[in-house]
Structure formats: structure tokens, C-alpha cells
Design a protein around this motif. Structure first.
Motif, PDB file in Angstrom:
ATOM      1  N   PRO A  81       0.797  -1.231   0.000  1.00 65.01           N
ATOM      2  CA  PRO A  81       0.000   0.000   0.000  1.00 65.01           C
ATOM      3  C   PRO A  81       0.832   1.285   0.000  1.00 65.01           C
ATOM      4  CG  PRO A  81      -0.024  -1.020   2.173  1.00 65.01           C
ATOM      5  CD  PRO A  81       0.756  -1.941   1.285  1.00 65.01           C
ATOM      6  N   VAL A  82       0.195   2.341  -0.514  1.00 64.11           N
ATOM      7  CA  VAL A  82       0.726   3.712  -0.363  1.00 64.11           C
ATOM      8  C   VAL A  82      -0.155   4.359   0.697  1.00 64.11           C
ATOM      9  CG1 VAL A  82       0.992   5.986  -1.427  1.00 64.11           C
ATOM     10  CG2 VAL A  82       1.325   3.922  -2.805  1.00 64.11           C
ATOM     11  N   TYR A  83       0.393   4.658   1.862  1.00 63.15           N
ATOM     12  CA  TYR A  83      -0.386   5.340   2.899  1.00 63.15           C
ATOM     13  C   TYR A  83      -0.262   6.854   2.708  1.00 63.15           C
ATOM     14  CZ  TYR A  83      -1.806   1.226   5.431  1.00 63.15           C
ATOM     15  OH  TYR A  83      -2.421   0.044   5.778  1.00 63.15           O
ATOM     16  N   LEU A  84      -1.401   7.483   2.529  1.00 60.52           N
ATOM     17  CA  LEU A  84      -1.446   8.938   2.367  1.00 60.52           C
ATOM     18  C   LEU A  84      -1.494   9.574   3.752  1.00 60.52           C
ATOM     19  CD1 LEU A  84      -1.921  11.525   0.654  1.00 60.52           C
ATOM     20  CD2 LEU A  84      -4.351  10.950   0.665  1.00 60.52           C
ATOM     21  N   ALA A  85      -0.475  10.373   4.086  1.00 55.47           N
ATOM     22  CA  ALA A  85      -0.418  10.999   5.419  1.00 55.47           C
ATOM     23  C   ALA A  85      -1.407  12.167   5.483  1.00 55.47           C
ATOM     24  CB  ALA A  85       1.003  11.479   5.702  1.00 55.47           C
ATOM     25  N   LEU A  86      -2.455  11.989   6.300  1.00 59.58           N
ATOM     26  CA  LEU A  86      -3.479  13.038   6.444  1.00 59.58           C
ATOM     27  C   LEU A  86      -3.043  14.020   7.529  1.00 59.58           C
ATOM     28  CD1 LEU A  86      -6.844  11.032   6.249  1.00 59.58           C
ATOM     29  CD2 LEU A  86      -5.749  12.410   4.462  1.00 59.58           C
ATOM     30  N   ASP A  87      -1.987  14.760   7.248  1.00 61.16           N
ATOM     31  CA  ASP A  87      -1.498  15.725   8.236  1.00 61.16           C
ATOM     32  C   ASP A  87      -2.249  17.039   8.068  1.00 61.16           C
ATOM     33  OD1 ASP A  87       0.263  13.905   9.445  1.00 61.16           O
ATOM     34  OD2 ASP A  87       1.793  14.262   7.928  1.00 61.16           O
ATOM     35  N   PHE A  88      -3.492  17.028   8.533  1.00 59.74           N
ATOM     36  CA  PHE A  88      -4.360  18.209   8.510  1.00 59.74           C
ATOM     37  C   PHE A  88      -4.737  18.552   9.945  1.00 59.74           C
ATOM     38  CE2 PHE A  88      -5.152  16.198   4.360  1.00 59.74           C
ATOM     39  CZ  PHE A  88      -5.010  17.277   3.511  1.00 59.74           C
ATOM     40  N   ASP A 137      12.603   4.227  -6.181  1.00 57.11           N
ATOM     41  CA  ASP A 137      13.687   3.689  -5.331  1.00 57.11           C
ATOM     42  C   ASP A 137      13.115   2.728  -4.293  1.00 57.11           C
ATOM     43  OD1 ASP A 137      15.563   5.408  -6.475  1.00 57.11           O
ATOM     44  OD2 ASP A 137      15.288   6.950  -4.931  1.00 57.11           O
ATOM     45  N   ALA A 138      11.968   3.147  -3.712  1.00 56.78           N
ATOM     46  CA  ALA A 138      11.344   2.342  -2.642  1.00 56.78           C
ATOM     47  C   ALA A 138      10.988   0.960  -3.168  1.00 56.78           C
ATOM     48  CB  ALA A 138      10.109   3.052  -2.105  1.00 56.78           C
ATOM     49  N   LYS A 139      10.463   0.961  -4.376  1.00 52.69           N
ATOM     50  CA  LYS A 139      10.074  -0.308  -4.991  1.00 52.69           C
ATOM     51  C   LYS A 139      11.321  -1.168  -5.246  1.00 52.69           C
ATOM     52  CE  LYS A 139       7.704  -2.168  -8.863  1.00 52.69           C
ATOM     53  NZ  LYS A 139       8.263  -2.488 -10.118  1.00 52.69           N
ATOM     54  N   GLN A 140      12.338  -0.514  -5.843  1.00 49.25           N
ATOM     55  CA  GLN A 140      13.540  -1.276  -6.205  1.00 49.25           C
ATOM     56  C   GLN A 140      14.248  -1.849  -4.980  1.00 49.25           C
ATOM     57  OE1 GLN A 140      15.504   1.594  -8.683  1.00 49.25           O
ATOM     58  NE2 GLN A 140      14.425   0.887 -10.527  1.00 49.25           N
ATOM     59  N   ARG A 141      14.195  -1.120  -3.875  1.00 51.61           N
ATOM     60  CA  ARG A 141      14.906  -1.599  -2.674  1.00 51.61           C
ATOM     61  C   ARG A 141      14.068  -2.538  -1.812  1.00 51.61           C
ATOM     62  NH1 ARG A 141      19.748   1.598  -1.092  1.00 51.61           N
ATOM     63  NH2 ARG A 141      20.239   2.769  -2.960  1.00 51.61           N
ATOM     64  N   GLY A 142      12.807  -2.738  -2.204  1.00 44.05           N
ATOM     65  CA  GLY A 142      12.005  -3.771  -1.543  1.00 44.05           C
ATOM     66  C   GLY A 142      11.179  -3.332  -0.349  1.00 44.05           C
ATOM     67  N   SER A 143      10.828  -2.029  -0.260  1.00 39.71           N
ATOM     68  CA  SER A 143       9.921  -1.586   0.821  1.00 39.71           C
ATOM     69  C   SER A 143       8.601  -2.334   0.700  1.00 39.71           C
ATOM     70  CB  SER A 143       9.565  -0.098   0.684  1.00 39.71           C
ATOM     71  OG  SER A 143      10.678   0.706   0.726  1.00 39.71           O
ATOM     72  N   ASP A 144       7.959  -2.567   1.824  1.00 39.46           N
ATOM     73  CA  ASP A 144       6.649  -3.238   1.798  1.00 39.46           C
ATOM     74  C   ASP A 144       5.509  -2.234   1.693  1.00 39.46           C
ATOM     75  OD1 ASP A 144       7.328  -6.140   2.298  1.00 39.46           O
ATOM     76  OD2 ASP A 144       8.447  -5.139   3.888  1.00 39.46           O
ATOM     77  N   MET A 145       5.730  -1.027   2.188  1.00 39.53           N
ATOM     78  CA  MET A 145       4.699   0.026   2.064  1.00 39.53           C
ATOM     79  C   MET A 145       5.387   1.376   2.155  1.00 39.53           C
ATOM     80  SD  MET A 145       2.895  -0.475   5.781  1.00 39.53           S
ATOM     81  CE  MET A 145       3.450  -2.095   6.282  1.00 39.53           C
ATOM     82  N   LYS A 171       1.611   4.695  -9.628  1.00 44.15           N
ATOM     83  CA  LYS A 171       2.131   4.142 -10.874  1.00 44.15           C
ATOM     84  C   LYS A 171       3.617   3.763 -10.712  1.00 44.15           C
ATOM     85  CE  LYS A 171       1.987   4.951 -15.864  1.00 44.15           C
ATOM     86  NZ  LYS A 171       3.230   4.281 -16.119  1.00 44.15           N
ATOM     87  N   GLU A 172       4.399   4.708 -10.201  1.00 43.39           N
ATOM     88  CA  GLU A 172       5.838   4.438 -10.004  1.00 43.39           C
ATOM     89  C   GLU A 172       6.072   3.288  -9.045  1.00 43.39           C
ATOM     90  OE1 GLU A 172       8.938   6.892  -8.802  1.00 43.39           O
ATOM     91  OE2 GLU A 172       8.812   8.226 -10.504  1.00 43.39           O
ATOM     92  N   TRP A 173       5.256   3.256  -7.997  1.00 46.50           N
ATOM     93  CA  TRP A 173       5.432   2.294  -6.913  1.00 46.50           C
ATOM     94  C   TRP A 173       5.006   0.892  -7.321  1.00 46.50           C
ATOM     95  CZ3 TRP A 173       7.423   0.657  -2.623  1.00 46.50           C
ATOM     96  CH2 TRP A 173       6.711  -0.071  -1.679  1.00 46.50           C
ATOM     97  N   LYS A 174       3.943   0.830  -8.149  1.00 48.13           N
ATOM     98  CA  LYS A 174       3.402  -0.499  -8.458  1.00 48.13           C
ATOM     99  C   LYS A 174       3.758  -1.019  -9.839  1.00 48.13           C
ATOM    100  CE  LYS A 174      -0.056  -0.710  -4.978  1.00 48.13           C
ATOM    101  NZ  LYS A 174      -1.372  -1.000  -4.507  1.00 48.13           N
ATOM    102  N   ASP A 175       4.218  -0.128 -10.736  1.00 47.92           N
ATOM    103  CA  ASP A 175       4.507  -0.563 -12.109  1.00 47.92           C
ATOM    104  C   ASP A 175       5.490  -1.714 -12.138  1.00 47.92           C
ATOM    105  OD1 ASP A 175       2.948   0.703 -13.892  1.00 47.92           O
ATOM    106  OD2 ASP A 175       4.533   1.948 -14.760  1.00 47.92           O
TER     107      ASP A 175
END
Ligand SMILES: O=C(O)c1cc(=O)[nH]c(=O)n1[C@@H]1O[C@H](COP(=O)(O)O)[C@@H](O)[C@H]1O
Length: 236
Positions: free
Chosen positions: A4-11, A201-209, A231-235
Motif C-alpha cells: 500500500p501507499v499510505y497517504l499521510a493526512l497531516d491536517f 527507489d522504494a520499490k527497487q529496494r524492496g519496501s513493503d509500504m 504508478k511508479e510504486w506499483k509498475d
């Protein structure tokens, strides 16, 4: 785990957060609720977001004596979020207590929230680590030692920068989760973040989220920016 991509709701307020989600057709996406929003609005934020079926990471970064953290986690478990977190710096016993609190606060036959431990904040660089925090190890050594402690405590994974993911996976195994904030595109402003990387980079280095906030929430077209991240993260 479906990356997942967690969207930070910093409001500041719930109405600002929900207006943002609605105006940008982002209902249902995974979201992270942090101190800013939770301290103002409390558990009703979670209730409201759950109405739109958002997976929720409640980021309160607990760091206190083990007994206090255990009791707080017992309460947080009953709110029904997907992920919660602590600071690894609280130590082995505190992390074990956090896990125990979550287990105790969760009804039988329900899975407790995942528990992640922050290794070193992505706003910390090596100079700050050595000069301000008094840790004389390199950043990589610090993260490796903290991740090993977290792993030993039984938490589900750690929060770190993208750069440290390979060494954590090597030390703790592939199943040990890595969640990486500090995500920026090359044309973004870093603001207070120091250890940054792109979604690719996150995808290539193997981050889980990944966790991404201002690059999306302050974009001229937040929806388009969110889609660019996914797109970048999941492609493939
Ligand atoms: O635990 C976190 O979520 C976290 C840990 C960390 O090391 N660095 C970090 O930035 N975060 C959070 O991730 C989000 C990053 O937001 P942006 O810098 O706006 O993308 C913020 O809500 C931070 O509180």
C-alpha cells in the motif's frame, strides 16, 4: 500485504481531511492519521474514515514506560485500525509490552493491528544522530541494531528510510515488514526530511509500504500526483 501507499493526512481538522479526500476523489485509499489530527479530533476521526473503508495506519509513535504503553495499546486495539506504531528507542521490554497490549485489547477471532517500530526518524541524518542524539554508530549500524531489537521483540516490522530496507531485510528476513516515509520525487521540496527517496527507489529496494504526505496533499493536482506515486510504486 499488497504494497500500500499510505497517504499521510497531516491536517489540523477532520473536516479539512475529509474535504481533501472528497474533492480529490481519494475515498477508500489507505491513509495515515497522525498526532496532529488525532490529538484534536480523537477516535471519531477513525470512525469517520472507516465509513469510507480506508485502511488506516494510526501513527501515534508511542514511547513511554512498558506498562503505560501496554495499557495505551490495549485501548488503541479497540479502535479497530490496521497499523499502529512505537519508537524502537523505548527498548525491548516496551515493544513486547506494546504487542501484549494489542493482543489483550483485540477480540478473539479478530487480527490485532500490525505493530511497527520507528528505527530513526527520516528527519534525522547521521550528523544529528552523532552530535544531538549522542549515538556514535553510523546511521546504517544504528538502524541495523534497532531493527534487530525490534525483530527480537516480536513486532511486525519497522519504519525506516528506503536506503536501509536492504540491510534490514538481510538482518531480519524478508517477512519482517519495512514501511518507508520520507518519499519525495526529484522535483519535490525536501522540507524537514533528510533521508529521502522516490517511490521508484522504494520499490527497487524492496519496501513493503510507503507513506507520502505533503508531496501529494500540497500538490496543485493532488489526485494526479497520487496516481503518479501509485504508478511508479506499483509498475512492473
Ligand atoms: O512514523 C511515521 O509515519 C514517520 C516516521 C518517520 O521516520 N518519518 C516520517 O516522516 N513519518 C511520518 O510520515 C509522514 C511524512 O510526511 P511527508 O514528509 O509530508 O511526506 C509524516 O506524517 C510523518 O509523521
Amino acid at each position: 500485504m499488497n504494497k500500500p501507499v499510505y497517504l499521510a493526512l497531516d491536517f489540523q481538522t477532520l473536516s479539512e481531511a475529509t474535504a481533501f479526500l472528497q474533492n480529490n476523489e481519494l475515498q477508500g485509499v489507505p491513509v495515515k492519521v497522525g498526532m496532529e489530527l488525532f490529538y484534536r479530533e480523537g477516535p471519531k476521526v477513525i470512525e469517520e474514515l472507516k465509513k469510507n473503508e480506508h485502511p488506516i495506519f494510526l501513527d501515534l509513535k508511542l514511547h513511554d514506560i512498558p506498562n503505560t504503553v501496554k495499557s495505551a495499546m490495549k485501548n488503541l486495539a479497540s479502535i479497530g485500525v490496521d497499523i499502529v506504531n512505537v519508537h524502537t528507542a523505548g527498548g525491548l521490554h516496551m515493544m513486547t509490552a506494546a504487542k501484549e497490549g494489542l493482543d489483550r485489547g483485540t477480540n478473539a477471532n479478530v487480527k490485532p493491528p500490525l505493530l511497527l517500530a520507528v528505527t530513526q526518524l527520516t528527519s534525522t541524518d547521521e550528523k544529528m544522530l552523532n552530535r544531538e542524539l549522542g549515538i556514535s554508530w553510523s546511521m546504517n549500524r544504528t538502524i541495523e541494531e534497532y531493527a534487530a531489537l525490534a525483530c527480537q521483540s516480536g513486532v511486525d516490522g519497522v519504519i525506516c528510510s528506503v536506503h536501509e530496507v536492504p540491510l534490514i531485510k538481510k538482518a531480519c528476513g524478508r517477512a519482517f515488514l519495512t514501511c518507508t516515509p520520507g518519499i519525495r520525487f526529484d522535483d519535490d521540496r525536501l522540507e524537514d526530511q533528510k533521508r529521502v527517496a522516490t517511490p521508484r527507489d522504494a520499490k527497487q529496494r524492496g519496501s513493503d509500504m510507503i507513506v507520502m504526505g505533503r508531496s501529494i496533499t500540497r500538490a496543485i493536482h493532488p489526485k494526479k500526483q497520487y496516481e503518479r506515486v501509485v504508478k511508479e510504486w506499483k509498475d512492473e
